[in-house]
Design a protein around this motif. Sequence first.
Motif, PDB file in Angstrom:
ATOM      1  N   GLY A 129       0.813  -1.207   0.000  1.00  0.00           N
ATOM      2  CA  GLY A 129       0.000   0.000   0.000  1.00  0.00           C
ATOM      3  C   GLY A 129       0.847   1.258   0.000  1.00  0.00           C
ATOM      4  O   GLY A 129       2.042   1.245  -0.330  1.00  0.00           O
ATOM      5  N   ALA A 130       0.227   2.365   0.407  1.00  0.00           N
ATOM      6  CA  ALA A 130       0.868   3.675   0.310  1.00  0.00           C
ATOM      7  C   ALA A 130       2.161   3.763   1.113  1.00  0.00           C
ATOM      8  O   ALA A 130       3.134   4.380   0.666  1.00  0.00           O
ATOM      9  N   SER A 131       2.206   3.162   2.305  1.00  0.00           N
ATOM     10  CA  SER A 131       3.428   3.249   3.109  1.00  0.00           C
ATOM     11  C   SER A 131       4.540   2.397   2.521  1.00  0.00           C
ATOM     12  O   SER A 131       5.697   2.837   2.452  1.00  0.00           O
ATOM     13  N   ALA A 132       4.219   1.186   2.077  1.00  0.00           N
ATOM     14  CA  ALA A 132       5.234   0.301   1.502  1.00  0.00           C
ATOM     15  C   ALA A 132       5.863   0.920   0.266  1.00  0.00           C
ATOM     16  O   ALA A 132       7.077   0.824   0.039  1.00  0.00           O
ATOM     17  N   VAL A 133       5.055   1.561  -0.548  1.00  0.00           N
ATOM     18  CA  VAL A 133       5.564   2.212  -1.755  1.00  0.00           C
ATOM     19  C   VAL A 133       6.595   3.281  -1.396  1.00  0.00           C
ATOM     20  O   VAL A 133       7.516   3.549  -2.173  1.00  0.00           O
ATOM     21  N   GLN A 134       6.485   3.852  -0.210  1.00  0.00           N
ATOM     22  CA  GLN A 134       7.435   4.876   0.214  1.00  0.00           C
ATOM     23  C   GLN A 134       8.656   4.295   0.914  1.00  0.00           C
ATOM     24  O   GLN A 134       9.784   4.741   0.675  1.00  0.00           O
ATOM     25  N   PHE A 135       8.466   3.293   1.798  1.00  0.00           N
ATOM     26  CA  PHE A 135       9.626   2.835   2.557  1.00  0.00           C
ATOM     27  C   PHE A 135      10.449   1.760   1.858  1.00  0.00           C
ATOM     28  O   PHE A 135      11.653   1.623   2.130  1.00  0.00           O
ATOM     29  N   VAL A 136       9.854   0.994   0.956  1.00  0.00           N
ATOM     30  CA  VAL A 136      10.603  -0.058   0.265  1.00  0.00           C
ATOM     31  C   VAL A 136      11.826   0.514  -0.472  1.00  0.00           C
ATOM     32  O   VAL A 136      12.935  -0.015  -0.333  1.00  0.00           O
ATOM     33  N   PRO A 137      11.678   1.585  -1.266  1.00  0.00           N
ATOM     34  CA  PRO A 137      12.876   2.122  -1.937  1.00  0.00           C
ATOM     35  C   PRO A 137      13.935   2.635  -0.968  1.00  0.00           C
ATOM     36  O   PRO A 137      15.122   2.686  -1.316  1.00  0.00           O
ATOM     37  N   GLU A 138      13.508   3.037   0.237  1.00  0.00           N
ATOM     38  CA  GLU A 138      14.452   3.575   1.213  1.00  0.00           C
ATOM     39  C   GLU A 138      15.281   2.481   1.872  1.00  0.00           C
ATOM     40  O   GLU A 138      16.479   2.678   2.141  1.00  0.00           O
ATOM     41  N   ILE A 139      14.673   1.330   2.156  1.00  0.00           N
ATOM     42  CA  ILE A 139      15.410   0.273   2.859  1.00  0.00           C
ATOM     43  C   ILE A 139      16.080  -0.702   1.902  1.00  0.00           C
ATOM     44  O   ILE A 139      17.013  -1.408   2.291  1.00  0.00           O
ATOM     45  N   GLN A 140      15.642  -0.742   0.669  1.00  0.00           N
ATOM     46  CA  GLN A 140      16.172  -1.726  -0.300  1.00  0.00           C
ATOM     47  C   GLN A 140      17.699  -1.694  -0.428  1.00  0.00           C
ATOM     48  O   GLN A 140      18.342  -2.763  -0.437  1.00  0.00           O
ATOM     49  N   PRO A 141      18.323  -0.522  -0.517  1.00  0.00           N
ATOM     50  CA  PRO A 141      19.778  -0.542  -0.684  1.00  0.00           C
ATOM     51  C   PRO A 141      20.539  -1.109   0.510  1.00  0.00           C
ATOM     52  O   PRO A 141      21.696  -1.525   0.364  1.00  0.00           O
ATOM     53  N   ASP A 142      19.930  -1.143   1.687  1.00  0.00           N
ATOM     54  CA  ASP A 142      20.639  -1.548   2.900  1.00  0.00           C
ATOM     55  C   ASP A 142      20.460  -3.009   3.269  1.00  0.00           C
ATOM     56  O   ASP A 142      21.310  -3.580   3.967  1.00  0.00           O
ATOM     57  N   VAL A 143      19.367  -3.622   2.855  1.00  0.00           N
ATOM     58  CA  VAL A 143      19.092  -4.990   3.299  1.00  0.00           C
ATOM     59  C   VAL A 143      19.807  -6.000   2.406  1.00  0.00           C
ATOM     60  O   VAL A 143      20.134  -5.711   1.251  1.00  0.00           O
ATOM     61  N   ALA A 144      20.037  -7.198   2.971  1.00  0.00           N
ATOM     62  CA  ALA A 144      20.656  -8.269   2.177  1.00  0.00           C
ATOM     63  C   ALA A 144      19.647  -8.845   1.195  1.00  0.00           C
ATOM     64  O   ALA A 144      19.956  -9.071   0.012  1.00  0.00           O
ATOM     65  N   GLU A 145      18.433  -9.087   1.692  1.00  0.00           N
ATOM     66  CA  GLU A 145      17.348  -9.600   0.844  1.00  0.00           C
ATOM     67  C   GLU A 145      16.064  -8.889   1.225  1.00  0.00           C
ATOM     68  O   GLU A 145      15.811  -8.628   2.401  1.00  0.00           O
ATOM     69  N   LEU A 146      15.260  -8.584   0.222  1.00  0.00           N
ATOM     70  CA  LEU A 146      13.952  -7.989   0.478  1.00  0.00           C
ATOM     71  C   LEU A 146      12.909  -8.829  -0.254  1.00  0.00           C
ATOM     72  O   LEU A 146      12.921  -8.913  -1.481  1.00  0.00           O
ATOM     73  N   HIS A 147      12.033  -9.468   0.516  1.00  0.00           N
ATOM     74  CA  HIS A 147      10.965 -10.290  -0.041  1.00  0.00           C
ATOM     75  C   HIS A 147       9.656  -9.518   0.100  1.00  0.00           C
ATOM     76  O   HIS A 147       9.166  -9.304   1.206  1.00  0.00           O
ATOM     77  N   LEU A 148       9.119  -9.089  -1.033  1.00  0.00           N
ATOM     78  CA  LEU A 148       7.898  -8.285  -1.035  1.00  0.00           C
ATOM     79  C   LEU A 148       6.699  -9.176  -1.328  1.00  0.00           C
ATOM     80  O   LEU A 148       6.598  -9.764  -2.408  1.00  0.00           O
ATOM     81  N   TYR A 149       5.789  -9.271  -0.354  1.00  0.00           N
ATOM     82  CA  TYR A 149       4.583 -10.097  -0.514  1.00  0.00           C
ATOM     83  C   TYR A 149       3.435  -9.203  -0.970  1.00  0.00           C
ATOM     84  O   TYR A 149       2.919  -8.387  -0.217  1.00  0.00           O
ATOM     85  N   GLN A 150       3.059  -9.390  -2.231  1.00  0.00           N
ATOM     86  CA  GLN A 150       2.076  -8.562  -2.894  1.00  0.00           C
ATOM     87  C   GLN A 150       0.824  -9.382  -3.195  1.00  0.00           C
ATOM     88  O   GLN A 150       0.820 -10.206  -4.102  1.00  0.00           O
ATOM     89  N   ARG A 151      -0.211  -9.161  -2.404  1.00  0.00           N
ATOM     90  CA  ARG A 151      -1.458  -9.874  -2.648  1.00  0.00           C
ATOM     91  C   ARG A 151      -2.140  -9.370  -3.918  1.00  0.00           C
ATOM     92  O   ARG A 151      -2.704 -10.151  -4.685  1.00  0.00           O
ATOM     93  N   THR A 152      -2.082  -8.059  -4.127  1.00  0.00           N
ATOM     94  CA  THR A 152      -2.684  -7.440  -5.308  1.00  0.00           C
ATOM     95  C   THR A 152      -1.746  -6.368  -5.839  1.00  0.00           C
ATOM     96  O   THR A 152      -1.258  -5.536  -5.071  1.00  0.00           O
ATOM     97  N   ALA A 153      -1.500  -6.391  -7.143  1.00  0.00           N
ATOM     98  CA  ALA A 153      -0.666  -5.352  -7.744  1.00  0.00           C
ATOM     99  C   ALA A 153      -1.356  -3.995  -7.636  1.00  0.00           C
ATOM    100  O   ALA A 153      -2.584  -3.912  -7.645  1.00  0.00           O
ATOM    101  N   GLN A 154      -0.550  -2.953  -7.526  1.00  0.00           N
ATOM    102  CA  GLN A 154      -1.079  -1.595  -7.350  1.00  0.00           C
ATOM    103  C   GLN A 154      -0.714  -0.721  -8.547  1.00  0.00           C
ATOM    104  O   GLN A 154       0.364  -0.868  -9.130  1.00  0.00           O
TER     105      GLN A 154
END
Length: 494
Positions: free
Chosen positions: A182-207
């Motif tokens: 949702g709206a928050s994930a769309v904002q924080f995912v790009p911010e944390i992506q460069p720092d994490v080893a792996e990012l698994h995004l569980y998307q029930r419905t595409a936005q």
Amino acid sequence: MTPGNAYVHHDVVVIGAGISGLGAAVHLRRHGIDFVVLEKADAIAGTWRDNTYPGCACDVPSALYSYSFAPNREWSRLFAGQAEIRRYIEGVAETNGVLPHIRFGTEMQRARWDDRAHRWTVHTSAGVITADALVAAAGPWNEPLIPHIPGLDTFPGEVFHSSRWNHRYDLRGKRVAVVGTGASAVQFVPEIQPDVAELHLYQRTAQWVLPKPDYPLRRLERAVLRRVPGAHEMLRRSEYAIMEMLGLGFRNPVFMKALQQVGRAWLRLQVHDRRLRDLLTPEYTPGCKRMLFSNTYYRSLTRSNVEVHPTAVASVRGNVVTGGDGVEREVDAVIFGTGFRILDMPIAGRIVDGQGRSLDDHWSGSPQAYLGTTVAGFPNAFVLLGPSLGTGHTSAFTILEAQLGYVMQALIRARQEGWTRMEPRRAVQDAFNRTVQDALDGTVYNAGGCRSYFFDVNGRNSFNWPWSTDRMLRELSTFDEAAFDVSSVPPVRM
């Protein structure tokens, strides 16, 4: 107010010190009405106090996302960030002298209407208050929604919701599952992506994610807004007009096809891998769910440390997260970007009528109010940002201020006429809500081909306003006494 200091009386009790409660406080103070604001936290600003996740910002233009009575000509960006919005809200509260009226660390536990005394008895964590009127200003973006996932309670790693971000937990080098897009994930995912080893995004419905026309305002632009008479108001009116043009599409889904092409083009431009692009392509009309805006979200999902899972999370076992497709991934942290309890707000279970039935009992899962503001069965009570007032194209401040004008008219009229009780007629409320539901049938909210948080547990859209913002402003511009049962009978005071 201290524990044991019972039966302090005020003309009005306001619940919550977010933008709604503070707006109410400013209006009440200006009209010379005695009031108190109950705030369970130790600071004001509500949503903008709680949501401190990386990248948190508004998706409504800054000039429009503000009180009309307190224009801010110093925004640093076209779309302000969380910290700047919070500072603005705090500044408004201080400038307008409402801070002394706020009781911090005071949670409303139960508010009951007294049919004999014609007043509200409000039980709080710091004692009992009585009031002639009640303003529920907790808002729909208050309580985080965390879905039930089998095994989550035994997960050995870190778990938190985006609105309760744990800044003490270092995400660097961690394997992270993000649940929700949702709206928050769309904002924080790009911010944390460069720092994490792996990012698994569980998307029930595409936005549908559209480009965000955001940029830092240059010094010259800010100087013009600050010094040129009418410049800021012109910007605000222009932003309002643009948002209302978007609203035409929400009411006429055929017009959203053009916006859909923009979304597809934006996705193609940022995601070159066809398989990933297919996973991220929605199957419904834009606007059926909340519109999302980002210039970095899609690009972040193309990075080598990101895996998009087109499914909900089915279960958690140890540190293994299993998707609905059976695919398992080991993670160190789970972050929920799953939004809020929009239509089943906990406060509705704490506000009860003279017979002891709560708002929840009356609504039975489908919130209803007259003009989204007053509820049959609950005299002298007002709900801010209430049912059937949500739109996908305007600012919450615009809706809020329209309601506050209506509420002030009602309170002042009651004082002038000596009314001790006013309650919307059930037939009037029912007729209003039937008209809303009929009008929603042709909108993108209902006919866009998706299932969203706009719909309650009974499958009814209890969130959206199906017409223009101008119509909302007109309908809330005048307190309509004929729609209410009123009483001037002197109440029995105990």
